[in-house]
Design a protein around this motif. Structure first.
Motif, PDB file in Angstrom:
ATOM      1  N   SER A   1     -38.642  11.106   7.121  1.00  0.00           N
ATOM      2  CA  SER A   1     -37.462  11.675   7.756  1.00  0.00           C
ATOM      3  C   SER A   1     -36.248  10.767   7.556  1.00  0.00           C
ATOM      4  CB  SER A   1     -37.708  11.892   9.251  1.00  0.00           C
ATOM      5  OG  SER A   1     -36.540  12.342   9.886  1.00  0.00           O
TER       6      SER A   1
ATOM      7  N   VAL B   1     -33.286  11.632   9.067  1.00  0.00           N
ATOM      8  CA  VAL B   1     -32.456  11.820  10.260  1.00  0.00           C
ATOM      9  C   VAL B   1     -32.605  10.662  11.234  1.00  0.00           C
ATOM     10  CG1 VAL B   1     -32.210  13.238  12.338  1.00  0.00           C
ATOM     11  CG2 VAL B   1     -32.329  14.321  10.114  1.00  0.00           C
TER      12      VAL B   1
ATOM     13  N   ASP C   1     -25.354  11.749  10.955  1.00  0.00           N
ATOM     14  CA  ASP C   1     -25.643  12.957  10.181  1.00  0.00           C
ATOM     15  C   ASP C   1     -26.338  14.001  11.044  1.00  0.00           C
ATOM     16  OD1 ASP C   1     -24.500  11.893   7.962  1.00  0.00           O
ATOM     17  OD2 ASP C   1     -26.292  11.936   6.709  1.00  0.00           O
ATOM     18  N   PHE C   2     -27.228  13.542  11.918  1.00  0.00           N
ATOM     19  CA  PHE C   2     -27.954  14.456  12.806  1.00  0.00           C
ATOM     20  C   PHE C   2     -26.980  15.228  13.698  1.00  0.00           C
ATOM     21  CE2 PHE C   2     -29.913  15.196  17.001  1.00  0.00           C
ATOM     22  CZ  PHE C   2     -30.907  16.093  16.635  1.00  0.00           C
TER      23      PHE C   2
ATOM     24  N   VAL D   1     -28.500  12.658   4.804  1.00  0.00           N
ATOM     25  CA  VAL D   1     -29.602  13.623   4.950  1.00  0.00           C
ATOM     26  C   VAL D   1     -29.418  14.755   3.948  1.00  0.00           C
ATOM     27  CG1 VAL D   1     -30.801  15.184   6.521  1.00  0.00           C
ATOM     28  CG2 VAL D   1     -29.812  13.057   7.380  1.00  0.00           C
TER      29      VAL D   1
ATOM     30  N   GLU E   1     -34.907  18.900   4.934  1.00  0.00           N
ATOM     31  CA  GLU E   1     -34.638  18.401   6.287  1.00  0.00           C
ATOM     32  C   GLU E   1     -33.227  18.785   6.736  1.00  0.00           C
ATOM     33  OE1 GLU E   1     -35.367  14.330   8.864  1.00  0.00           O
ATOM     34  OE2 GLU E   1     -34.911  14.175   6.729  1.00  0.00           O
ATOM     35  N   TYR E   2     -32.289  18.706   5.845  1.00  0.00           N
ATOM     36  CA  TYR E   2     -30.902  19.100   6.117  1.00  0.00           C
ATOM     37  C   TYR E   2     -30.858  20.546   6.622  1.00  0.00           C
ATOM     38  CZ  TYR E   2     -25.933  19.985   4.887  1.00  0.00           C
ATOM     39  OH  TYR E   2     -24.597  20.316   4.899  1.00  0.00           O
TER      40      TYR E   2
ATOM     41  N   ILE F   1     -32.866  21.250  10.149  1.00  0.00           N
ATOM     42  CA  ILE F   1     -32.158  20.892  11.387  1.00  0.00           C
ATOM     43  C   ILE F   1     -31.023  21.874  11.654  1.00  0.00           C
ATOM     44  CG2 ILE F   1     -30.765  19.110  12.517  1.00  0.00           C
ATOM     45  CD1 ILE F   1     -32.388  17.064  10.835  1.00  0.00           C
TER      46      ILE F   1
END
Length: 312
Positions: free
Chosen positions: A55, A57, A63-64, A171, A175-176, A179
């Motif tokens: 991960s 993030v 970024d999260f 990210v 994953e980008y 989220i």
């Protein structure tokens, strides 16, 4: 860069088929939005877990936060857009919604420090004329109502969406998108619960088109879309984005046997031509740079030959 353009244009054509797939789903628009994000989130979560990727993030909290903001903005934008569909019809809502890219083009010199040249300005004008030509006939038959306000807010949130997307620096990949979609899902889920209470979807008659819309059109489409716009300028994202409504028009003609009028064909040509013209400055600039580079090489070669002659 070519790979980013290919991913982006592929995503736009995938999104352009949303209306075709959704026409086979017998649910209201909010339920469709909720289900597409739910299925896409589950699909991408499974892919991410199976890939066993580390991960990114956890090490990039900034970024999260931007991705959460991006997801919430996406959900709000879709809510406004689908409400506009219900109030003023698809054509006028689409025309209003795609004022968003024009806002991005105008803001790009201030927000993204990107130059606003004559190619982008003229190309955008031609594209907007094309949008009016392709949708104008149906728009003239639609009565204006409060739905126009929803369309304008959808356009504004679209421009904010692009701003948040461009702020994510580290990210990437699945994953980008994961989220972003989960944040979007929560936003739409809260709205749907407030609007019509706890929701239990009936998928017996809609299972195949819903799965296709969720996995392909949302999961895979969003992966291509958001991974590409990180690499492209905001102006390019805005200008090429008009290929999505154009592809929707073409898919309707090809797959739903909806006939295009002569004016709509001219509008389609304007959209394609405007997008190509707006992006052509890069290739002209590159060509000039290469010509200048070649000239310098020839000049250097001549000077070297002259030096050798003098030395002899």
């Amino acid at each position: 860069m070519k790979k980013s353009y290919l991913k982006y244009i592929s995503a736009l054509f995938i999104f352009g088929s949303n209306g075709i797939v959704a026409s086979y789903i017998h649910l209201n628009s909010y339920e469709i939005v909720f289900l597409r994000t739910l299925i896409a989130s589950i699909f991408l979560l499974c892919v991410f877990l199976l890939s066993k990727r580390k991960s990114e993030v956890l090490e990039n909290k900034k970024d999260f936060l931007y991705l959460v903001a991006l997801g919430v903005t996406t959900g709000v934008s879709w809510i406004f857009l689908y409400q506009a569909y219900a109030e003023i019809g698809v054509s006028l809502a689409t025309l209003t919604y795609y004022c968003g890219p024009i806002i991005i083009i105008l803001l790009s010199p201030f927000v993204f420090k990107e130059s606003l040249n004559i190619y982008k300005i003229l190309g955008s004008v031609v594209i907007f004329i094309g949008m009016i030509l392709t949708n104008g006939n149906q728009c003239s038959n639609a009565g204006l109502s409060f739905g126009l306000v929803y369309g304008i807010f959808a356009a504004l949130t679209y421009s904010i969406l692009i701003i948040f997307a461009k702020q994510v620096k580290v990210v990437s990949g699945i994953e980008y998108t994961l989220i972003q979609l989960i944040s979007c899902l929560i936003t739409v889920g809260i709205y749907l619960t407030i609007k019509q209470g706890p929701y239990i979807p009936n998928l017996m008659q809609n299972i195949f088109p819903v799965l296709f819309l969720g996995i392909v059109n949302t999961g895979i489409g969003c992966c291509l879309y958001f991974s590409a716009i990180k690499e492209l300028s905001a102006g390019s994202v805005a200008i090429c984005g008009y290929l999505e409504p154009l592809s929707a028009l073409l898919f309707s003609a090809l797959l739903l046997s909806e006939r295009l009028s002569f004016i709509q064909i001219i509008g389609a040509i304007c959209i394609i031509g405007g997008a190509i013209f707006a992006e052509s400055y890069k290739y002209i600039k590159l060509s000039n740079y290469q010509s200048k580079d070649s000239y310098c090489e020839i000049e250097d070669s001549c000077e070297l030959s002259a030096d050798k002659s003098v030395s002899k």
